[in-house]
Write a protein that holds these residues in place. Structure first.
Motif, PDB file in Angstrom:
ATOM      1  N   ASN A 198       0.810   1.920  12.433  1.00  0.00           N
ATOM      2  CA  ASN A 198      -0.050   2.940  11.831  1.00  0.00           C
ATOM      3  C   ASN A 198      -1.220   2.275  11.104  1.00  0.00           C
ATOM      4  O   ASN A 198      -1.212   1.063  10.866  1.00  0.00           O
ATOM      5  CB  ASN A 198       0.747   3.796  10.830  1.00  0.00           C
ATOM      6  CG  ASN A 198       1.833   4.602  11.499  1.00  0.00           C
ATOM      7  OD1 ASN A 198       1.630   5.152  12.581  1.00  0.00           O
ATOM      8  ND2 ASN A 198       2.986   4.689  10.860  1.00  0.00           N
ATOM      9  N   PHE A 199      -2.217   3.068  10.778  1.00  0.00           N
ATOM     10  CA  PHE A 199      -3.336   2.637   9.925  1.00  0.00           C
ATOM     11  C   PHE A 199      -4.102   1.446  10.519  1.00  0.00           C
ATOM     12  O   PHE A 199      -4.514   0.539   9.793  1.00  0.00           O
ATOM     13  CB  PHE A 199      -2.847   2.276   8.513  1.00  0.00           C
ATOM     14  CG  PHE A 199      -1.803   3.210   7.977  1.00  0.00           C
ATOM     15  CD1 PHE A 199      -2.080   4.560   7.835  1.00  0.00           C
ATOM     16  CD2 PHE A 199      -0.539   2.760   7.640  1.00  0.00           C
ATOM     17  CE1 PHE A 199      -1.112   5.437   7.338  1.00  0.00           C
ATOM     18  CE2 PHE A 199       0.426   3.616   7.152  1.00  0.00           C
ATOM     19  CZ  PHE A 199       0.144   4.958   7.000  1.00  0.00           C
ATOM     20  N   VAL A 253       4.147  -5.585   8.309  1.00  0.00           N
ATOM     21  CA  VAL A 253       2.748  -5.923   8.036  1.00  0.00           C
ATOM     22  C   VAL A 253       2.463  -5.575   6.577  1.00  0.00           C
ATOM     23  O   VAL A 253       2.693  -4.432   6.152  1.00  0.00           O
ATOM     24  CB  VAL A 253       1.793  -5.157   8.970  1.00  0.00           C
ATOM     25  CG1 VAL A 253       0.339  -5.433   8.598  1.00  0.00           C
ATOM     26  CG2 VAL A 253       2.041  -5.547  10.424  1.00  0.00           C
ATOM     27  N   GLU A 254       1.969  -6.547   5.824  1.00  0.00           N
ATOM     28  CA  GLU A 254       1.657  -6.306   4.423  1.00  0.00           C
ATOM     29  C   GLU A 254       0.450  -5.383   4.294  1.00  0.00           C
ATOM     30  O   GLU A 254      -0.490  -5.446   5.094  1.00  0.00           O
ATOM     31  CB  GLU A 254       1.378  -7.630   3.708  1.00  0.00           C
ATOM     32  CG  GLU A 254       2.591  -8.540   3.611  1.00  0.00           C
ATOM     33  CD  GLU A 254       2.289  -9.798   2.821  1.00  0.00           C
ATOM     34  OE1 GLU A 254       1.137  -9.928   2.341  1.00  0.00           O
ATOM     35  OE2 GLU A 254       3.194 -10.638   2.687  1.00  0.00           O
ATOM     36  N   GLN A 259      -6.012   4.178   4.117  1.00  0.00           N
ATOM     37  CA  GLN A 259      -5.674   5.070   5.220  1.00  0.00           C
ATOM     38  C   GLN A 259      -4.324   5.740   4.994  1.00  0.00           C
ATOM     39  O   GLN A 259      -4.124   6.894   5.389  1.00  0.00           O
ATOM     40  CB  GLN A 259      -5.668   4.285   6.529  1.00  0.00           C
ATOM     41  CG  GLN A 259      -7.048   3.830   6.974  1.00  0.00           C
ATOM     42  CD  GLN A 259      -7.079   3.402   8.428  1.00  0.00           C
ATOM     43  OE1 GLN A 259      -6.087   3.481   9.127  1.00  0.00           O
ATOM     44  NE2 GLN A 259      -8.228   2.946   8.883  1.00  0.00           N
ATOM     45  N   ARG A 260      -3.382   5.026   4.373  1.00  0.00           N
ATOM     46  CA  ARG A 260      -2.091   5.634   4.076  1.00  0.00           C
ATOM     47  C   ARG A 260      -2.270   6.804   3.095  1.00  0.00           C
ATOM     48  O   ARG A 260      -1.710   7.888   3.272  1.00  0.00           O
ATOM     49  CB  ARG A 260      -1.141   4.600   3.480  1.00  0.00           C
ATOM     50  CG  ARG A 260       0.304   5.119   3.330  1.00  0.00           C
ATOM     51  CD  ARG A 260       1.089   4.224   2.391  1.00  0.00           C
ATOM     52  NE  ARG A 260       1.101   2.858   2.853  1.00  0.00           N
ATOM     53  CZ  ARG A 260       1.936   2.388   3.782  1.00  0.00           C
ATOM     54  NH1 ARG A 260       2.803   3.208   4.343  1.00  0.00           N
ATOM     55  NH2 ARG A 260       1.904   1.121   4.130  1.00  0.00           N
ATOM     56  N   THR A 268       4.237   1.076   7.535  1.00  0.00           N
ATOM     57  CA  THR A 268       3.036   0.625   8.241  1.00  0.00           C
ATOM     58  C   THR A 268       3.310   0.495   9.734  1.00  0.00           C
ATOM     59  O   THR A 268       2.473   0.821  10.571  1.00  0.00           O
ATOM     60  CB  THR A 268       2.546  -0.714   7.678  1.00  0.00           C
ATOM     61  OG1 THR A 268       2.360  -0.587   6.268  1.00  0.00           O
ATOM     62  CG2 THR A 268       1.235  -1.135   8.313  1.00  0.00           C
ATOM     63  N   VAL A 269       4.514   0.003  10.070  1.00  0.00           N
ATOM     64  CA  VAL A 269       4.920  -0.124  11.473  1.00  0.00           C
ATOM     65  C   VAL A 269       6.262   0.585  11.633  1.00  0.00           C
ATOM     66  O   VAL A 269       7.250   0.209  10.986  1.00  0.00           O
ATOM     67  CB  VAL A 269       5.046  -1.601  11.905  1.00  0.00           C
ATOM     68  CG1 VAL A 269       5.500  -1.687  13.356  1.00  0.00           C
ATOM     69  CG2 VAL A 269       3.731  -2.337  11.711  1.00  0.00           C
ATOM     70  N   ASN A 270       6.307   1.591  12.483  1.00  0.00           N
ATOM     71  CA  ASN A 270       7.547   2.327  12.738  1.00  0.00           C
ATOM     72  C   ASN A 270       8.285   1.740  13.934  1.00  0.00           C
ATOM     73  O   ASN A 270       7.658   1.387  14.943  1.00  0.00           O
ATOM     74  CB  ASN A 270       7.248   3.804  13.010  1.00  0.00           C
ATOM     75  CG  ASN A 270       6.704   4.510  11.793  1.00  0.00           C
ATOM     76  OD1 ASN A 270       7.126   4.237  10.678  1.00  0.00           O
ATOM     77  ND2 ASN A 270       5.754   5.408  12.002  1.00  0.00           N
TER      78      ASN A 270
END
Length: 346
Positions: free
Chosen positions: A89-90, A201-202, A210-211, A294-296
């Protein structure tokens, strides 16, 4: 009248060169085809002679390649492989790809101390990691959904020359929605620890912004849709009450069905609108919870051995065979160059 037979005779005479030209054309065509097959046969014979003259070298390299491929294939079966399908994401796909390439470079450099620190593993556990790979994972159906989403929000004129095929060709490595990550290790315990940590991902300022924007947008959309659903439910209840009152009074009271619609059509439209709203609300809620990470991780499983059979034995055998052909061609190339040089110098 007396000249008509002479004219016919002259026309017949004039057609003779045409038939001769056509006959010669077919003859030349068949000769060319025959020459082509003759040339191919000659080349095949020369190639077989070349193989015969270098059969020892080519045979040794073929066997070595097959042996090496068989060894690597057996070694890969001793490893454990974790395969994950992930959804960044983002706009974090680029950072995810960079991270995995960095981990793979640490493995190749055998810098297991740094790799262990990055993945929260001990040096011994990090030393069991073998490789990190990431590739875009998609099908045409998923890409078509992305294209449709983009098309609905773009200018119609801008899309006239931007086809679906062009959309696919314009995709970069960081533009896909899903990715397949494969991590191999000699230890299943170390692999299970590293697999989830490797795809993290940090957050950076862009991701945080964006979140926040994504959460606020989905919260607003959910609130708006819930209000619209309440309004639709109220409208359905009002229609039901109006129908009941009208039927009980049996009078020609005010018609609550506008535009001449029947009761069935009106309720059908209302319930269809409610179903559409519920579907959109479900989609927005999925987005809301999807923005938590951030990553699903879409899917994840661990298997002993490689996930996909890469046929290493056959591949390495033919690669070494081709390498042998190149080696055997070197003397022929030098011989040709020397002969060519002598002929032109003289």
């Amino acid at each position: 009248m007396d000249n008509q037979p002479n004219n016919n005779q002259e026309q017949e005479v004039d057609l003779v060169p045409v038939f001769v030209w056509i006959s010669n054309g077919f003859k030349n065509l068949f000769n060319a085809i025959g020459g082509l097959f003759k040339g191919l046969g000659h080349f095949l014979i020369l190639f077989l002679i070349f193989i015969k003259n270098n059969i020892i070298l080519l045979g040794i390299l073929f066997v070595l390649g097959a042996g090496l491929g068989n060894y690597l294939s057996r070694q890969s079966k001793k490893n454990f492989t974790a395969q994950l399908r992930v959804q960044p994401n983002f706009e974090s796909a680029g950072q995810l790809i960079s991270n995995l390439e960095y981990y793979n470079s640490l493995v190749e450099e055998e810098d297991f101390t740094t790799l262990g620190k990055e993945l929260n593993l001990t040096t011994d556990e990090a030393s069991t990691l073998v490789s990190f790979e990431i590739t875009a994972d998609y099908n045409d159906t998923e890409l078509l959904e992305e294209y449709d989403y983009m098309a609905r929000r773009a200018d119609t004129i801008a899309l006239e020359n931007y086809t679906f095929e062009g959309f696919k060709l314009a995709k970069r490595d960081i533009d896909y929605q899903f990715y397949k990550v494969e991590i191999a290790a000699k230890s299943k315990t170390a692999l299970e620890k590293a697999a989830v940590l490797a795809i993290e991902v940090e957050d950076n300022p862009l991701i945080k912004a964006q979140r926040t924007a994504g959460r606020e947008t989905t919260a607003f959309n959910i609130s708006k849709m819930e209000y619209q659903l309440a309004e639709i439910d109220s409208l359905i209840s009002a229609y039901q009450v109006a129908i009941k009152d009208k039927e009980s009074s049996l009078s020609s009271g005010t018609n609550v069905f506008v535009n001449g619609q029947s009761k069935t059509e009106t309720f059908k439209d209302l319930f269809n609108e409610k179903a559409r709203m519920l579907f959109n609300l479900e989609t927005e809620r999925e987005k809301k919870y999807g923005y938590e990470n951030t990553v699903n991780i879409v899917s994840y499983f661990v298997k002993k051995g490689v996930i996909v059979n890469k046929h290493l034995t056959v591949t390495f055998a033919f690669v070494f065979f081709g390498f042998g052909l190149l080696i055997a061609l070197i003397p022929l190339v030098f011989r040709f160059l020397n002969t060519y040089q002598k002929e032109h110098n003289s």
